[in-house]
Design an enzyme around this catalytic site. Structure first.
Site, mmCIF file in Angstrom:
data_model
loop_
_atom_site.group_PDB
_atom_site.id
_atom_site.type_symbol
_atom_site.label_atom_id
_atom_site.label_comp_id
_atom_site.label_asym_id
_atom_site.label_seq_id
_atom_site.Cartn_x
_atom_site.Cartn_y
_atom_site.Cartn_z
ATOM 1 N N ILE A 181 31.089 -27.238 2.968
ATOM 2 C CA ILE A 181 32.300 -26.684 3.574
ATOM 3 C C ILE A 181 32.237 -26.801 5.090
ATOM 4 O O ILE A 181 33.203 -27.198 5.758
ATOM 5 C CB ILE A 181 32.506 -25.214 3.149
ATOM 6 C CG1 ILE A 181 32.910 -25.139 1.669
ATOM 7 C CG2 ILE A 181 33.575 -24.538 4.004
ATOM 8 C CD1 ILE A 181 33.115 -23.733 1.165
ATOM 9 N N GLU A 182 31.074 -26.475 5.648
ATOM 10 C CA GLU A 182 30.929 -26.522 7.096
ATOM 11 C C GLU A 182 30.935 -27.958 7.618
ATOM 12 O O GLU A 182 31.481 -28.238 8.701
ATOM 13 C CB GLU A 182 29.636 -25.812 7.505
ATOM 14 C CG GLU A 182 29.680 -24.296 7.386
ATOM 15 C CD GLU A 182 29.659 -23.801 5.941
ATOM 16 O OE1 GLU A 182 30.065 -22.659 5.708
ATOM 17 O OE2 GLU A 182 29.223 -24.568 5.052
ATOM 18 N N ARG A 232 48.045 -26.504 -16.685
ATOM 19 C CA ARG A 232 47.127 -26.742 -15.566
ATOM 20 C C ARG A 232 45.673 -26.683 -16.025
ATOM 21 O O ARG A 232 44.840 -27.481 -15.591
ATOM 22 C CB ARG A 232 47.363 -25.714 -14.459
ATOM 23 C CG ARG A 232 48.608 -25.953 -13.635
ATOM 24 C CD ARG A 232 48.642 -25.026 -12.425
ATOM 25 N NE ARG A 232 49.793 -25.268 -11.589
ATOM 26 C CZ ARG A 232 50.037 -24.638 -10.446
ATOM 27 N NH1 ARG A 232 49.184 -23.711 -10.010
ATOM 28 N NH2 ARG A 232 51.115 -24.917 -9.737
ATOM 29 N N GLY A 239 30.152 -12.442 0.153
ATOM 30 C CA GLY A 239 29.857 -13.863 0.308
ATOM 31 C C GLY A 239 28.375 -14.113 0.484
ATOM 32 O O GLY A 239 27.954 -14.991 1.243
ATOM 33 N N GLY A 270 0.794 -1.228 0.000
ATOM 34 C CA GLY A 270 0.000 0.000 0.000
ATOM 35 C C GLY A 270 0.821 1.271 0.000
ATOM 36 O O GLY A 270 0.439 2.267 -0.634
ATOM 37 N N GLY A 312 28.529 -22.043 -1.679
ATOM 38 C CA GLY A 312 29.771 -22.018 -0.933
ATOM 39 C C GLY A 312 30.727 -23.012 -1.550
ATOM 40 O O GLY A 312 31.599 -22.673 -2.341
ATOM 41 N N ASP A 313 30.536 -24.276 -1.229
ATOM 42 C CA ASP A 313 31.395 -25.334 -1.760
ATOM 43 C C ASP A 313 31.312 -25.413 -3.282
ATOM 44 O O ASP A 313 32.335 -25.440 -3.969
ATOM 45 C CB ASP A 313 30.968 -26.662 -1.137
ATOM 46 C CG ASP A 313 32.006 -27.757 -1.320
ATOM 47 O OD1 ASP A 313 33.102 -27.609 -0.751
ATOM 48 O OD2 ASP A 313 31.720 -28.752 -2.000
#
Length: 576
Positions: free
Chosen positions: A479-480, A355, A420, A35, A398-399
């Site tokens: 990752i965690e 590489r 992040g 509104g 993340g990962d």
């Protein structure tokens, strides 16, 4: 008081806002209705500005952010009062850290109800002041146009660091009529980026420093986005090594002989002169520390002071428009022979190529986990095979972002940025596909990150945004999980389901498939590319270890973001 948008030749503030945005070339506004902003909402529609209505205000700001990044113009989000603004704050914070030119507009209760407990009566500007370039409530109709001009200029970085700005208007002001005398045509002129030329003496100082360097390294960021041609000319002319960052992917083609991305750690430690172009020396660049960059001298180039002197001063500093500055350096050095070590650069380039080639092969051949599920790199290899070079890639998570950051190449790339801020993937992808309709847009995201804004697949379907979303589904915050396993011996609150995201997408009318076997990926990708908007829910193993999982990002070292750099910093400081 006139309460219509335009009646008997009278013009409301809401209509003035819409006309102003149209004068600035704004074609889309991302928002969620309410509104307190309804007068603006309807005025935008009356002016032919497309409203992309979203499911959460955070996503609206993310979408405006993506549009600003990809087009170099102003991105606009429209959010309602109270929780509309608080929902938007994460998006504003991300635009703040990423220096994205976003205008966020909201409303407040009528002035007669201020501070009396009205619905959604909050001091929004106090909430967002620290994460915007400007935050202001416009309480008089005659001030609307001038304030919009000032806000736009600040968002675009005229005389300051670019970034988000915030304006709100009491709803009775939106319905009010400004004096016709203040509706000057000059206020509707399109605001464009100013061009500032570098001082000739500074250009000569830069040439002197660069052309005496033996191992010059150029690193680019956000501020170099409009300077691809003179940047490539400088690299070739000087014989410098080159590293991009997430802010500047695609500016230099991967085949350019200066590109040595796979040798990032080596070249940062070996360079004797480091040139930063529109790039902060933040945690992603070790704060410019001598512990990582050794005895390198710095040349810093930027169009705003915030990207010029953070953490390390340059021996030479050029505050001017980046394309013009790079061209001036190239012109001033015409005919001069640089002292750069061609063997050094060629050696780095050969190692980089070896590489990169090895990575490409290893990605395609990546073994399944012991659970039989695919390695994330196998998914990315299959995506790269069908990805046109002109595609816009949005990487999120993340990962999984750690794998995607090195595993995918494209001319345009967006990711969560230095904040992040995972969860941007789907909103960024929706906006990218609307802003760049002639380019395929592919979002690659982890399942955790996807969950933040998964409802925006509904937005993609309703607005026919031709985006392909690929969810790497490993059923965890990987990752965690790895950090907890290795450093705490116990996994707590970091595991998810292997949820069927394809079923969710189909429920909203999106073409979607669940892919469990690598041999099914090529056909699924081909089908999805032809049927966008589409989603592929690809099961991957949580056992794959990314580079970020090994780097220390999860446990947050004291002095540097990465464990290896933290150790170097401690040695340099003599604290080990």
């Amino acid at each position: 008081m006139n309460t219509s948008f335009s009646h008997s030749g009278q013009t409301s503030v809401a209509l003035v806002i819409a006309r102003y945005l149209k004068s600035q070339g704004v074609a889309r506004v991302y928002g969620l209705c309410g509104g307190h902003i309804m007068p603006i909402w309807m005025a935008l529609d009356a002016q032919g500005i497309r409203i992309v209505d979203v499911r959460d205000e955070r996503a609206a700001v993310y979408m405006a952010h993506a549009e600003a990044d990809l087009t170099g113009t102003l991105g606009v989000a429209l959010v309602t009062a109270g929780p509309g603004v608080t929902n938007a704050m994460t998006g504003i914070a991300n635009a703040h850290v990423s220096r994205a030119s976003v205008l966020v507009i909201s409303g407040t209760p009528p002035m007669a109800q201020e501070h009396r407990g009205a619905l959604q009566d909050m001091a929004h500007t106090e909430l967002v002041a620290s994460i915007t370039r400007m935050a202001r409530t416009v309480r008089h109709p005659d001030l609307a146009l001038a304030t919009l001009n000032e806000a736009t200029a600040r968002a675009l970085g005229h005389g300051n660091e670019p970034g988000p700005v915030y304006l709100d208007f009491p709803v009775d002001v939106l319905r009010s009529r400004p004096a016709s005398a203040v509706l000057l045509a000059e206020h509707f002129q399109q605001i464009t980026a100013p061009t500032t030329l570098p001082a000739p003496a500074d250009v000569q100082a830069a040439v002197s420093l660069l052309w005496q360097a033996k191992r010059p390294l150029v690193i680019t960021g956000r501020g170099a986005k409009a300077a691809s041609a003179p940047l490539q000319q400088l690299l070739t002319q000087l014989g410098a090594a080159y590293l991009d960052t997430g802010e500047s992917r695609g500016l230099v083609p991967p085949e350019h002989p200066s590109v040595v991305a796979a040798m990032r750690g080596n070249v940062m430690g070996q360079a004797d002169v480091v040139v930063t172009i529109g790039r902060k020396l933040d945690f992603q660049l070790a704060y410019g520390s001598p512990a990582v960059f050794g005895h390198a001298r710095f040349l810093r180039i930027a169009d705003n002071s915030a990207e010029l002197r953070d953490n390390r001063r340059g021996e030479v500093e050029l505050l001017a428009s980046v394309p013009q500055t790079l061209q001036a350096i190239c012109d001033a050095a015409a005919g001069k022979k640089p002292l750069s070590d061609t063997d050094w650069l060629q050696g780095l380039r050969q190692q980089h190529t070896a590489r990169a080639d090895k990575l490409k092969i290893s990605m395609a051949q990546a073994a399944n986990g012991s659970d039989g599920r695919m390695h994330p790199n196998k998914v990315l290899a299959a995506v790269q095979d069908v990805l046109p070079q002109n595609a816009v890639v949005v990487a999120d998570g993340g990962d999984f972002l750690s794998f995607a950051r090195v595993g995918l190449q494209s001319d345009a790339y967006l990711d969560p940025g230095p904040l992040g801020c995972i969860g941007v993937g789907t909103p960024f992808g929706v906006a990218a596909s609307l802003a760049c309709p002639d380019r395929p847009v592919v979002v690659v995201t982890g399942d955790g990150a996807f969950g933040f804004n998964a409802m925006e697949i509904d937005t993609a379907v309703r607005h026919k945004a031709p985006v392909l979303i690929i969810v790497a589904n490993n059923g965890s915050w990987a990752i965690e999980v790895r950090d907890q396993q290795q450093n705490h011996g116990k996994v707590v609150g970091t595991q998810l389901q292997f949820a069927d995201h394809a079923a969710m997408a189909r429920a909203f009318g999106m073409h979607a498939q669940r892919v469990e076997k690598a041999e099914d990926l090529p056909a699924a990708l081909a089908w999805a590319m032809k049927n966008r908007p589409a989603l592929l829910d690809v099961l991957v193993t949580p056992e794959a270890e990314s580079s970020d999982a090994k780097s220390g990002l999860a446990w947050v070292p004291d002095l540097q973001a990465l464990a290896a750099w933290d150790e170097q910093e401690r040695k340099w400081r003599g604290t080990m």
